[in-house]
Enzyme design. Sequence first.
Site, PDB file in Angstrom:
ATOM      1  N   ASP A 135       3.465   1.595  -4.788  1.00 17.29           N
ATOM      2  CA  ASP A 135       2.914   2.006  -5.875  1.00 17.29           C
ATOM      3  C   ASP A 135       2.909   1.322  -7.108  1.00 17.29           C
ATOM      4  O   ASP A 135       3.445   0.710  -7.579  1.00 17.29           O
ATOM      5  CB  ASP A 135       3.623   3.206  -5.667  1.00 17.29           C
ATOM      6  CG  ASP A 135       2.960   3.704  -7.189  1.00 17.29           C
ATOM      7  OD1 ASP A 135       1.847   3.721  -7.746  1.00 17.29           O
ATOM      8  OD2 ASP A 135       3.072   5.102  -7.256  1.00 17.29           O
ATOM      9  N   SER A 183     -15.016  -3.458 -10.860  1.00 21.70           N
ATOM     10  CA  SER A 183     -16.223  -2.956 -10.191  1.00 21.70           C
ATOM     11  C   SER A 183     -17.196  -2.768 -11.261  1.00 21.70           C
ATOM     12  O   SER A 183     -17.390  -3.092 -12.299  1.00 21.70           O
ATOM     13  CB  SER A 183     -15.978  -1.232 -10.214  1.00 21.70           C
ATOM     14  OG  SER A 183     -17.126  -0.334  -9.248  1.00 21.70           O
ATOM     15  N   TYR A 204     -12.751   5.375 -14.755  1.00 23.15           N
ATOM     16  CA  TYR A 204     -12.811   4.494 -13.625  1.00 23.15           C
ATOM     17  C   TYR A 204     -13.602   2.700 -14.203  1.00 23.15           C
ATOM     18  O   TYR A 204     -13.396   1.661 -14.467  1.00 23.15           O
ATOM     19  CB  TYR A 204     -13.561   5.174 -12.545  1.00 23.15           C
ATOM     20  CG  TYR A 204     -13.747   3.491 -11.221  1.00 23.15           C
ATOM     21  CD1 TYR A 204     -12.309   3.597 -10.377  1.00 23.15           C
ATOM     22  CD2 TYR A 204     -15.069   3.111 -10.779  1.00 23.15           C
ATOM     23  CE1 TYR A 204     -12.763   2.249  -9.202  1.00 23.15           C
ATOM     24  CE2 TYR A 204     -14.849   2.389 -10.511  1.00 23.15           C
ATOM     25  CZ  TYR A 204     -13.795   2.487  -9.093  1.00 23.15           C
ATOM     26  OH  TYR A 204     -14.244   1.428  -8.238  1.00 23.15           O
ATOM     27  N   LYS A 216     -12.128  -0.199 -14.660  1.00 20.50           N
ATOM     28  CA  LYS A 216     -12.920  -1.367 -14.864  1.00 20.50           C
ATOM     29  C   LYS A 216     -13.130  -2.912 -15.429  1.00 20.50           C
ATOM     30  O   LYS A 216     -13.156  -4.019 -15.406  1.00 20.50           O
ATOM     31  CB  LYS A 216     -13.741  -1.403 -13.702  1.00 20.50           C
ATOM     32  CG  LYS A 216     -12.751  -0.486 -12.227  1.00 20.50           C
ATOM     33  CD  LYS A 216     -12.237  -1.052 -11.846  1.00 20.50           C
ATOM     34  CE  LYS A 216     -12.271  -0.899 -10.672  1.00 20.50           C
ATOM     35  NZ  LYS A 216     -11.007  -1.646  -9.490  1.00 20.50           N
ATOM     36  N   ASP A 230       0.987  -1.227   0.075  1.00 12.66           N
ATOM     37  CA  ASP A 230      -0.296   0.016  -0.231  1.00 12.66           C
ATOM     38  C   ASP A 230       0.947   1.384  -0.212  1.00 12.66           C
ATOM     39  O   ASP A 230       2.334   1.219   0.259  1.00 12.66           O
ATOM     40  CB  ASP A 230      -0.867   0.069   1.233  1.00 12.66           C
ATOM     41  CG  ASP A 230      -1.791   0.744   0.675  1.00 12.66           C
ATOM     42  OD1 ASP A 230      -3.233  -0.111   0.601  1.00 12.66           O
ATOM     43  OD2 ASP A 230      -2.099   2.070   1.514  1.00 12.66           O
TER      44      ASP A 230
HETATM   45  P1  NDP Z   1     -10.038   2.374  -0.609  1.00  9.47           P
HETATM   46  O1  NDP Z   1     -10.579   3.423  -0.749  1.00  9.47           O
HETATM   47  O2  NDP Z   1     -10.532   2.088   1.023  1.00  9.47           O
HETATM   48  O3  NDP Z   1      -9.077   1.306  -0.113  1.00  9.47           O
HETATM   49  C1  NDP Z   1      -7.697   1.580  -1.050  1.00  9.47           C
HETATM   50  C2  NDP Z   1      -6.663   1.172  -0.927  1.00  9.47           C
HETATM   51  O4  NDP Z   1      -5.150   1.444  -2.272  1.00  9.47           O
HETATM   52  C3  NDP Z   1      -6.189   2.146   0.408  1.00  9.47           C
HETATM   53  O5  NDP Z   1      -5.855   1.824   0.958  1.00  9.47           O
HETATM   54  C4  NDP Z   1      -4.666   3.755  -0.977  1.00  9.47           C
HETATM   55  O6  NDP Z   1      -4.320   3.783  -0.406  1.00  9.47           O
HETATM   56  C5  NDP Z   1      -4.717   2.342  -1.819  1.00  9.47           C
HETATM   57  N1  NDP Z   1      -4.073   2.705  -3.130  1.00  9.47           N
HETATM   58  C6  NDP Z   1      -4.412   3.673  -4.068  1.00  9.47           C
HETATM   59  N2  NDP Z   1      -3.347   3.707  -4.900  1.00  9.47           N
HETATM   60  C7  NDP Z   1      -2.199   2.786  -4.802  1.00  9.47           C
HETATM   61  C8  NDP Z   1      -1.007   2.594  -5.709  1.00  9.47           C
HETATM   62  N3  NDP Z   1      -0.942   3.518  -6.689  1.00  9.47           N
HETATM   63  N4  NDP Z   1      -0.655   1.508  -4.928  1.00  9.47           N
HETATM   64  C9  NDP Z   1      -0.978   0.763  -3.881  1.00  9.47           C
HETATM   65  N5  NDP Z   1      -1.929   1.295  -2.847  1.00  9.47           N
HETATM   66  C10 NDP Z   1      -2.579   2.137  -3.600  1.00  9.47           C
HETATM   67  O7  NDP Z   1     -10.743   1.291  -1.413  1.00  9.47           O
HETATM   68  P2  NDP Z   1     -11.567   0.794  -1.242  1.00  9.47           P
HETATM   69  O8  NDP Z   1     -11.583  -1.477  -0.027  1.00  9.47           O
HETATM   70  O9  NDP Z   1     -13.145   0.935  -1.376  1.00  9.47           O
HETATM   71  O10 NDP Z   1     -11.536  -0.299  -2.404  1.00  9.47           O
HETATM   72  C11 NDP Z   1     -10.612  -1.400  -2.859  1.00  9.47           C
HETATM   73  C12 NDP Z   1     -10.209  -1.605  -4.091  1.00  9.47           C
HETATM   74  O11 NDP Z   1     -12.285  -2.229  -4.634  1.00  9.47           O
HETATM   75  C13 NDP Z   1     -10.131  -0.820  -5.257  1.00  9.47           C
HETATM   76  O12 NDP Z   1     -10.060  -1.196  -6.283  1.00  9.47           O
HETATM   77  C14 NDP Z   1     -12.090  -0.083  -5.788  1.00  9.47           C
HETATM   78  O13 NDP Z   1     -11.986   0.388  -7.143  1.00  9.47           O
HETATM   79  C15 NDP Z   1     -12.634  -1.377  -5.549  1.00  9.47           C
HETATM   80  N6  NDP Z   1     -13.975  -1.389  -4.867  1.00  9.47           N
HETATM   81  C16 NDP Z   1     -14.715  -0.442  -4.424  1.00  9.47           C
HETATM   82  C17 NDP Z   1     -15.956  -0.702  -4.732  1.00  9.47           C
HETATM   83  C18 NDP Z   1     -16.640   0.143  -2.967  1.00  9.47           C
HETATM   84  O14 NDP Z   1     -18.173   0.627  -3.358  1.00  9.47           O
HETATM   85  N7  NDP Z   1     -15.951   0.545  -1.977  1.00  9.47           N
HETATM   86  C19 NDP Z   1     -16.876  -1.064  -5.168  1.00  9.47           C
HETATM   87  C20 NDP Z   1     -16.483  -1.342  -6.275  1.00  9.47           C
HETATM   88  C21 NDP Z   1     -15.385  -1.641  -6.682  1.00  9.47           C
HETATM   89  P3  NDP Z   1      -3.866   5.364  -0.162  1.00  9.47           P
HETATM   90  O15 NDP Z   1      -5.228   5.383   0.734  1.00  9.47           O
HETATM   91  O16 NDP Z   1      -2.894   6.028   0.293  1.00  9.47           O
HETATM   92  O17 NDP Z   1      -5.138   6.051  -1.283  1.00  9.47           O
END
Ligand code: NDP
Length: 246
Positions: free
Chosen positions: A62, A141, A154, A158, A37
């Site tokens: 990243d 998604s 997005y 996706k 992360d």
């Molecule tokens: P969160 O924002 O809670 O968690 C996502 C995590 O990914 C964060 O810790 C973020 O870090 C990290 N992240 C972002 N950019 C990078 C990067 N370049 N390299 C490494 N880590 C990174 O999101 P969700 O848990 O809600 O989402 C998880 C997945 O599920 C995503 O792919 C999202 O698109 C997908 N999803 C979510 C839905 C929802 O309703 N929540 C619905 C459909 C799909 P930081 O906080 O530092 O940016």
Amino acid sequence: MGLLGGKTAVITGGAQGIGLAIAKRFVTEGARVVLGDLDEDALDVAVKELGGAGVTRGLRCDVTEAEEMAALLAGALDAFGALDIMVNNAGITRDATMRNMTEEQFDQVIAVHLKGCWLGTKQASLIMRERGGGSIVNISSLSGKVGMIGQTNYSAAKAGIVGLSKAAAKEVAHAGVRVNAVQPGLIRTAMTEAMPQKAWDQKMSEIPMGRAGEPDEVAKVVLFYASDLSSYMTGTVAEVTGGRLI
Ligand code: NDP
């Protein structure tokens, strides 16, 4: 032993939200987990919550950088001597209608979701095929299935993850590596907390089950794909949406 006893998993974006819920499920089922992360403080908290260094490691990564992805996977091999499961979950949103969306917003979302997922799938599958197999789960998604207003970046990324997963599944099936995708709907995490109330209400009205999903409800489906319960499934997509937009 649990469903994942003796297995090692890497989860990107694993410090919070759906990624952390997946990690909790995996550890409960006997896996050792390496979280990648951007947020190092959140990673430290997550590792403690999951039971410490015996079963978990957290590495800053990243996912858009090939070298950082390689270092994350090498970290799993160094720490636990294996890589059996890869979950490409890291994500961001940069929502705006197309007329207002900047190229930067488009590029950022494509880079994190689509390129990040491609790098994770490519690099993990290379390691897994040498070691006799594995399971890769890519988090897409519902937005990639139906297209959502304000999400041309997005939805494109996706939907791309679905195509990527199916093409990769065909390439690596002979080597015992499976690749599947999960399409969550509206799930309660930091990503959706930021949503305006009007948008939340609109989405809720589309859900036959009448509620948003919890991160663990996605994690349970990812566990199914990661484990031998889905041993004859590859190139498939599971919707976890409470029936939304069926
Ligand atoms: P969160 O924002 O809670 O968690 C996502 C995590 O990914 C964060 O810790 C973020 O870090 C990290 N992240 C972002 N950019 C990078 C990067 N370049 N390299 C490494 N880590 C990174 O999101 P969700 O848990 O809600 O989402 C998880 C997945 O599920 C995503 O792919 C999202 O698109 C997908 N999803 C979510 C839905 C929802 O309703 N929540 C619905 C459909 C799909 P930081 O906080 O530092 O940016």
